[in-house]
Design a protein around this motif. Structure first.
Motif, PDB file in Angstrom:
ATOM      1  N   SER A   1       0.551   4.288  -0.063  1.00  0.00           N
ATOM      2  CA  SER A   1       0.247   5.445   0.790  1.00  0.00           C
ATOM      3  C   SER A   1       0.793   5.242   2.203  1.00  0.00           C
ATOM      4  N   LYS A   2       1.051   3.979   2.574  1.00  0.00           N
ATOM      5  CA  LYS A   2       1.561   3.708   3.929  1.00  0.00           C
ATOM      6  C   LYS A   2       3.070   3.482   3.947  1.00  0.00           C
TER       7      LYS A   2
ATOM      8  N   ASP B   1       0.882  -1.164   0.000  1.00  0.00           N
ATOM      9  CA  ASP B   1       0.000   0.000   0.000  1.00  0.00           C
ATOM     10  C   ASP B   1       0.923   1.218   0.000  1.00  0.00           C
TER      11      ASP B   1
END
Lengths: 296, 122
Positions: free
Chosen positions: A75-76, A73
């Motif tokens: 965004s993380k 992911d």
């Protein structure tokens, strides 16, 4: 017709291996399965399974086999590289501010997901192959197929050997060639190992490697000498020198070659071959019984 | 601009190593400053994915160019994604290749092979 008895509650798993490819693993395992009253033939040579060519199983059901691979992911992910440093197979790289996953290099250990401090990694299923199951007369045929380009067929073999074997059935495990992890996985749960040998120096060299392997795994075993010709047989010499039980001999005969290369099963073609393999199976059963008594 | 090469020894007199992923050392040569640095290739002992790990280290070194005799596809994917340019060596000599690069005489590496995964003996 000899009578086969299997101890109650004990299905019997017999692995057939050879070291060198082309020695006769499939010939022996297919024909032993066909000679048994009821058998499951399990083709663990997932990179090039060929037992099904002989059995031509009917009513084939297909089950896809998948493994877990990491998915990021973005965004993380903060680029800490804990996962990159952790992966012993180097399946991960952090390039240009993004994590790159090399799916065919990944061994599905799940470590990167566990260690990610940002919880940026999750797992997804990736199909690596399939198991085909069908029936050919008295034999249930299970075939493991690894997709081209995949690095390891072990997840498929694990699933193949998890398949239920009936109490009165004999499971005949056709192993991959060699003596690497994939062969170890195939013989791990076997009650008995049949080592197939051919009369060539190269064959004997690889035979000696699987001989070492079955001793290491503490498996009871015996040898079948294939392609026997009159005169000196280096495989037989090796067996004598190492006190390896010789279970049977298959002659080097044009007729066997012709039947086999037409993808027909010797046992189903001629009574003399049925006798040969039924006798061999009986001999193996006696060996297994003797081993079980000796170890109990 | 910095260029990277797989080398057998920590010296400009060294020969260029055939394998990118399993070379003992990498040379990082600064074309403007005419200085060199070497680092150990920790990927050499990897069970697998050596090309990926070596490529990651080369990318992290700040090199913009890689000069190699050949390269496997996993390593090439990492290098390409990081925007590095790959050129093919003209000889086994580090210095000849540096000179050829400076004169613009090296051609881009075109044949990326599928890797030697398990085929070079385990």
């Amino acid at each position: 017709m000899p009578v086969f008895t299997i101890m109650a509650g004990n299905s019997l798993k017999i692995a057939v291996l050879s070291g060198k490819g082309g020695t006769g693993k499939t010939l022996v395992s297919v024909n032993l399965a066909a000679a048994a009253p009821q058998a499951v033939y399990i083709d663990c040579d997932v990179e090039e399974p060929n037992g099904h060519l002989f059995f031509k199983p009917q009513d084939v059901a297909v089950k896809k086999i998948s493994v877990k691979i990491p998915v990021v992911d973005e965004s993380k992910c903060n680029g800490c590289r804990v996962c990159v440093d952790f992966c012993k197979f180097n399946a991960l790289a952090y390039i240009g501010g993004r994590l790159k996953v090399f799916e065919t290099v990944c061994h599905s250990c799940g470590g990167c997901v566990l260690f990610c401090p940002e919880k940026a990694l999750a797992e997804k299923d990736k199909v690596i192959g399939e198991i085909q199951s069908g029936v050919s007369e008295t034999v249930s045929v299970l075939t493991g197929v690894l997709n081209t380009g995949e690095s390891s067929g072990i997840p498929i073999i694990k699933q193949l050997l998890n398949a239920p074997v009936g109490e009165t059935e004999i499971a005949m495990i056709d192993c991959p060639p060699g003596s690497a992890c994939i062969v170890m996985e195939s013989i791990k749960d076997a009650d008995y190992c049949i080592l197939v040998a051919e009369p060539t120096l190269f064959g004997v060299h690889n035979f000696s490697m699987v001989h070492e392997l079955v001793k290491l795994f503490d498996k009871p075993f015996g040898a079948v000498l294939n392609k026997c010709l009159p005169g000196n047989n280096p495989a037989e010499t090796f067996c004598r020198e190492n006190e390896i039980q010789i279970l049977g001999r298959i002659p080097f005969a044009a007729e066997i070659g012709a039947i086999n290369s037409n993808a027909r099963i010797l046992v189903r073609e001629q009574p003399k071959y049925r006798d040969l393999f039924a006798g061999l199976l009986l001999r193996v059963m006696e060996e297994v019984r003797r081993e079980t008594t000796a170890h109990s | 601009m910095k260029i990277a090469m797989p080398v057998f020894n920590k010296s400009l007199e060294s020969g260029i190593a055939e394998s990118f992923g399993r070379t003992p050392y990498f040379l990082i040569y600064d074309m403007e400053e005419k200085t060199c640095a070497f680092f150990d290739n920790t990927a050499i002992a990897s069970q697998g994915g050596a090309g990926i790990k070596a490529a990651q280290a080369v990318v992290d070194s700040g090199a913009a160019v890689v000069v190699v005799p050949q390269c496997g596809e996993n390593a090439a994917n990492v290098l390409k994604e990081a925007g590095l340019k790959m050129y093919k060596t003209i000889s086994k000599s580090v210095q000849e290749n540096i000179a050829a690069f400076a004169e613009g005489k090296l051609s881009p590496l075109e044949n990326v092979h599928a890797g030697f995964h398990n085929h070079g003996g385990k």
